[in-house]
Enzyme design. Structure first.
Site: not given
Length: 315
Positions: A112, A144, A92, A31, A165, A146-147
């Site tokens: 990612v 919320d 981003k 990435e 994380k 993450s994709a």
């Protein structure tokens, strides 16, 4: 199997990467968000080169991915890396953003999710990163998530990472990956790592002892063709190289309080927290971040080389 590539006005594969793919040599996707938004300048340029070198040490060809002036680049040259590392306006880009950036002729660093999708499009089967995105704390109220998780669930790419994380809801993330039928493998560990921490407190369902074993999982799943999901290979920092747990826990608590005061949410959460860690850990978080990314890149290089060898042997 490589998907049908769009025209060169939308996607360009670097010559070295294309030659490796054509020759059946291992290739590892990388990435670019870590370069543009995860590491400070000018360290990001030097570390970017070290990450690519780590992949080569593992026996594979690196392919750092970014969008420049509306064109997806799978594999970057030195000038393109420098641009990603120095352009203050570089966006981003998750998967949903890539087509928009391409249409508008904009530039952006891949996350990612978008790196996984674009790697698969180019025929790359292994991807190395630092840590996955996941389920955020309080997601039952904010939704919320993450994709990264949804894309991995529909993209057959192995993601080598140091877990998720530790600022996230780790248990919730693992439960979501299970629901999405994404296998999680621990590399020489039974504990799921928490990025800066070697052990998040959560177990991994499967364990592999070598790059060859991890590659066998990739090859066997592709041969079976039972699902289109990717897989996660969790590679922890050694215990003596993790961020000291007391320091880590204090910074997480302080960082979460900071987010609430500033009203930060969504995709801005992770970079803001990482920035806070970098400025208040006495250099420890940056040191750990760099070490884990280099370790993941080297391991991914070994796995991709093994995938190529095992695939060729079967052919």
């Amino acid at each position: 199997m490589r998907a049908h590539l769009p025209g060169s006005d939308l996607l360009v594969v670097h010559e070295e990467v294309q030659e490796a793919l054509d020759a059946g040599v291992g290739v590892v996707a990388l990435e670019s968000t870590i370069l543009a938004h995860g590491l400070p300048h000018p360290d990001n340029i030097e570390i970017g080169a070290q990450i690519e070198d780590a992949v080569r040490t593992g026996g594979s060809v690196p392919a750092t991915i970014a969008v420049l002036d509306g064109v997806v680049h799978v594999g970057l040259g030195a000038r393109e890396v420098e641009r990603v590392c120095t352009d203050p306006d570089i966006a981003k880009l998750s998967v949903r953003d890539v087509g928009v950036a391409a249409a508008l002729g904009l530039s952006g660093a891949t996350t990612v999710a978008s790196t996984s999708a674009l790697a698969h499009l180019a025929g790359i089967r292994v991807f190395a990163t630092g840590g996955l995105g996941g389920v955020h704390r309080g997601a039952s109220e904010t939704f919320d998530v993450s994709a990264d998780l949804g894309v991995i669930a529909s993209t057959p790419v192995l993601v080598v990472c140091a877990g998720v994380k530790s600022i996230l809801d780790v248990a919730g993330t693992l439960e979501t990956l299970e629901t999405l039928s994404v296998p999680v493998l621990g590399y020489r560990t039974d504990a799921f790592p928490g990025f800066y921490l070697s052990d998040s407190g959560q177990p991994v369902p499967w364990r592999v002892e070598s790059a060859a074993e991890a590659a066998r999982v990739v090859v066997a799943r592709a041969r079976l063709g039972t699902d289109s999901a990717g897989a996660v290979l969790a590679n922890p920092l050694p215990v003596d190289r993790q961020v000291e747990r007391g320091l880590h826990d204090r910074l997480v608590e302080e960082g979460l309080a900071l987010l609430e005061r500033e009203g930060v949410h969504g995709k801005d959460v992770t970079p803001r927290l990482l920035e806070y860690f970098h400025h208040h850990s006495g250099g420890e978080s940056l040191r750990a971040n760099v070490e884990l990314v280099l370790s993941n890149a080297a391991l991914a290089g070994e796995v991709a080389a093994e995938v190529a060898t095992q695939t060729a042997a079967r052919a």
